[in-house]
Design an enzyme around this catalytic site. Structure first.
Site, mmCIF file in Angstrom:
data_model
loop_
_atom_site.group_PDB
_atom_site.id
_atom_site.type_symbol
_atom_site.label_atom_id
_atom_site.label_comp_id
_atom_site.label_asym_id
_atom_site.label_seq_id
_atom_site.Cartn_x
_atom_site.Cartn_y
_atom_site.Cartn_z
ATOM 1 N N SER A 80 0.859 -1.191 0.000
ATOM 2 C CA SER A 80 0.000 0.000 0.000
ATOM 3 C C SER A 80 0.900 1.248 0.000
ATOM 4 C CB SER A 80 -0.962 -0.044 1.181
ATOM 5 O OG SER A 80 -2.016 0.859 1.027
ATOM 6 N N HIS A 137 -7.521 -5.673 -1.147
ATOM 7 C CA HIS A 137 -6.405 -5.017 -0.457
ATOM 8 C C HIS A 137 -5.968 -5.778 0.792
ATOM 9 C CE1 HIS A 137 -3.929 -1.424 -0.398
ATOM 10 N NE2 HIS A 137 -4.201 -1.209 0.876
#
Length: 652
Positions: free
Chosen positions: A510, A625
């Site tokens: 990320s 994610h």
């Protein structure tokens, strides 16, 4: 002849773990239910050694009251979300399995079979009992069906938000709030919102609930939320004019006031979440005014499969119990109406990622960097999952570094056994406003067991060190944060001469993936890189991420749709500097990641290939994610194998 040494644990050690979650203390404070998730073959009767299918299975467990911990449900699929009735005689829970999505059941605790409550096509979420025990409430889209993709139809989009990480396409109609009369066995729709309800809480007298929602879809996309009062008649009344993010709402025992967890208008995502007491007329004041640490646990770990409740809870009319992140730890603190904050249960070398409090009792999960998460009831462990680990966890050593303006930052290094020189890995957390610390991280333990020194820290931008530290990178990603990361890594090499700086790697996910891309575009000191769910182009991210409409405004004071900002966003994009990259790079990304969309990985992969950089692109279908933390077990396993294979290739 010498005996062979113990075989170091491999990625498959993940499959031997059991994951505790969702500790719920009983109304009298003497017992606890929790969810225990294990990994099993999808169908043990039809195993295929060439193509194993490990999947999560979970059951609800009960402990306390003088009894040993025992399972309450079969756990043949995924049983989750245990919720005590106010009188402690029944337990509501959600069951998923047999091809059905999660449905609501009620289990009488004095004996008998669980009774099924719902039969919807879609799952139920956020199950709550009314305080008087009459109703069970939950959110669901019920029987709504969207088969446009399967039918090959065009999808017409008119709303600003239409996809979200972990959910993929958002439903055409938001989930409705439903109400089930337990005694009458009557189920009815209570409230159908025009804009999604992101949270709710029953009023203490069961006369209705407080809802968190937004006035419009654009407000929701811009993280502008309000609190509404909902009556049993379905009538809704706006209570606040907050115009900012609301993470949770907690009614005061008097039923008139309530506490918001969030940040006030004008404060963006770098701002720590705090407590705000709201009066009957919407007037408010910050409750934890002198406390410079965020509410909630924001220390990352990779053992959090399931739900981790941490809602502030009134111990009495004058005192809230809350969790808060302090440095690399998270503990429980009492916050008084007078603004005082005192520690109730805070170990500076531990993390409490979940807790509930009722009837004078507290149930929680506690973990340490070298101890697996365990469920505790009133200070006593009720699980011993650490004893079942297939390896002995290592204890990290703290390493401090100094910023260019004289501030002290901290991090840790996890060392392999022995005294020989070992490769070193600099790993970078996401967020950027999260933290590394004292949470148990299987990935780090695995790498250290395989002979790699793992270095991880909290550079400026991280939380837990005061608002000024978290806000220090506003508008300047890739500057002081990079300086802190490299200063920390240099200190690790200096403090531990075993670390081989010539055989080093940089990695992160990320925001950590962004920093990995950025660093390799500005230095070739690392022999390998792993960039996971990363960002490389700030301009395209703005229009493709599920948070892109607002995120750069908050983080950088810029946005992709303003021509005056475009060049500055490009200046902060790693893609601008890809011509300087020489570091062999493994790219890992999930196809359904809408937080950092897969197009970011595709751009980085194409650019590295065009410049002759050794690269490998690993794409995971069906994942988002959260792959590294709660993704499907076989895919998590493959991810770890790819990481270790890349490190072995370039650092061996």
């Amino acid at each position: 002849m010498s005996q062979p040494g113990p075989v170091p644990p491999g990625p498959e050690s993940l499959l031997a773990l059991q994951f505790p979650s969702d500790p719920q203390v009983s109304p009298d404070g003497t017992r606890v239910t929790y969810v225990l998730t294990r990994v099993e073959e999808e169908d043990p009767r039809k195993t295929d050694p060439d193509f194993p299918k490990p999947r999560y299975r979970s059951a609800v467990w009960l402990a306390g009251g003088g009894e040993e911990a025992r399972p309450l449900t079969r756990g043949e699929g995924r049983d989750t979300s245990p919720r005590w009735s106010p009188d402690g005689t029944a337990l509501a829970f959600v069951r998923e399995g047999g091809g059905e999505k999660g449905q609501l059941f009620v289990l009488p605790l004095e004996g008998g079979e669980a009774r099924r409550v719902t039969r919807f096509r879609n799952p139920v979420q956020d199950v709550q009992w009314s305080p008087d025990g009459r109703f069970l409430s939950f959110l669901t889209t019920a029987d709504d069906e969207d088969g446009r993709d399967e039918r090959g139809e065009a999808r017409v989009i008119t709303r600003p938000r239409y996809r979200f990480n972990g959910r993929d396409w958002l439903p055409e109609r938001p989930a409705r709030l439903w109400r089930y009369d337990v005694a009458a066995e009557r189920l009815e729709e209570w409230h159908a919102p025009e804009v999604e309800v992101t949270g709710y809480a029953w009023l203490p007298d069961s006369s209705g609930a407080l809802l968190i929602s937004s006035e419009s879809e654009m407000d929701a996309a811009q993280w502008r939320q309000e609190v509404y009062r909902l009556a049993h008649s379905g009538e809704r009344e706006q209570v606040t004019h907050w115009n900012s993010a609301v993470q949770a709402v907690v009614p005061h025992p008097d039923g008139e006031r309530f506490v918001i967890v969030g940040r006030p208008e004008g404060k963006g995502s770098p701002e720590d979440a705090h407590l705000f007491l709201v009066g009957p007329g919407g007037e408010w004041r910050r409750l934890d005014e002198g406390w410079d640490f965020p509410v909630g646990n924001i220390v990352g770990g990779d053992m959090h499969v399931g739900a981790f409740p941490a809602l502030p809870t009134w111990l009495d009319a004058d005192t809230l119990l809350v969790s808060s992140t302090v440095g690399g730890s998270c503990g429980l603190f009492r916050v008084g109406l007078d603004g005082s904050v005192t520690a109730q249960d805070h170990d500076p070398e531990a993390v409490i990622p979940a807790f509930t409090a009722r009837g004078g009792g507290v149930a929680l999960i506690r973990e340490r960097a070298d101890r697996f998460p365990e469920v505790e009831l009133n200070g006593q462990p009720v699980t011993d999952l650490n004893a079942a680990l297939p390896f002995k966890p290592r204890t990290p050593e703290r390493v401090t570094f100094t910023t260019e303006d004289g501030q002290e930052g901290e991090g840790w290094v996890l060392l392999p056994d022995g005294g020989e020189r070992v490769p070193a890995i600099l790993t970078i957390h996401g967020g950027p406003h999260t933290a590394y610390g004292h949470a148990f991280t299987h990935e780090f333990q695995l790498m250290a067991a395989r002979g790699y020194a793992v270095c991880y820290s909290n550079p400026r931008g991280s939380v837990g060190y005061g608002q000024a530290w978290a806000s220090a990178i506003h508008g300047r990603w890739g500057t002081v944060d990079m300086a802190d990361l490299l200063a920390f890594f240099d200190r690790c090499l200096e403090a531990h001469p075993r670390l081989d700086g010539e055989r080093s790697a940089v990695m992160g996910g990320s925001y950590g993936g962004y920093m990995t891309n950025w660093i390799t575009g500005h230095t070739d000191r690392f022999a390998a890189a792993v960039t996971d769910r990363s960002i490389c182009n700030l301009l395209s991210f703005g229009g493709t991420s599920d948070i892109g409409l607002r995120f750069w405004d908050d983080e950088l004071g810029l946005n992709f749709h303003r021509s005056a900002d475009a060049l500055r966003l490009w200046d902060m994009s790693p893609l601008k500097y890809v011509e300087a990259v020489r570091t062999p790079t493994l790219i890992v990304h999930s196809v359904l990641d809408h937080r950092c969309p897969v197009e970011q990985a595709e751009q980085w992969y194409a650019a590295l290939h065009l410049h002759g950089v050794p690269t490998r692109f690993v794409r995971f279908p069906g994942e988002d994610h959260e792959l590294s933390r709660s993704g499907r077990p076989d895919r998590r396993l493959t991810r770890l194998e790819e990481y270790l294979g890349w490190l072995d290739r370039w650092l061996a």
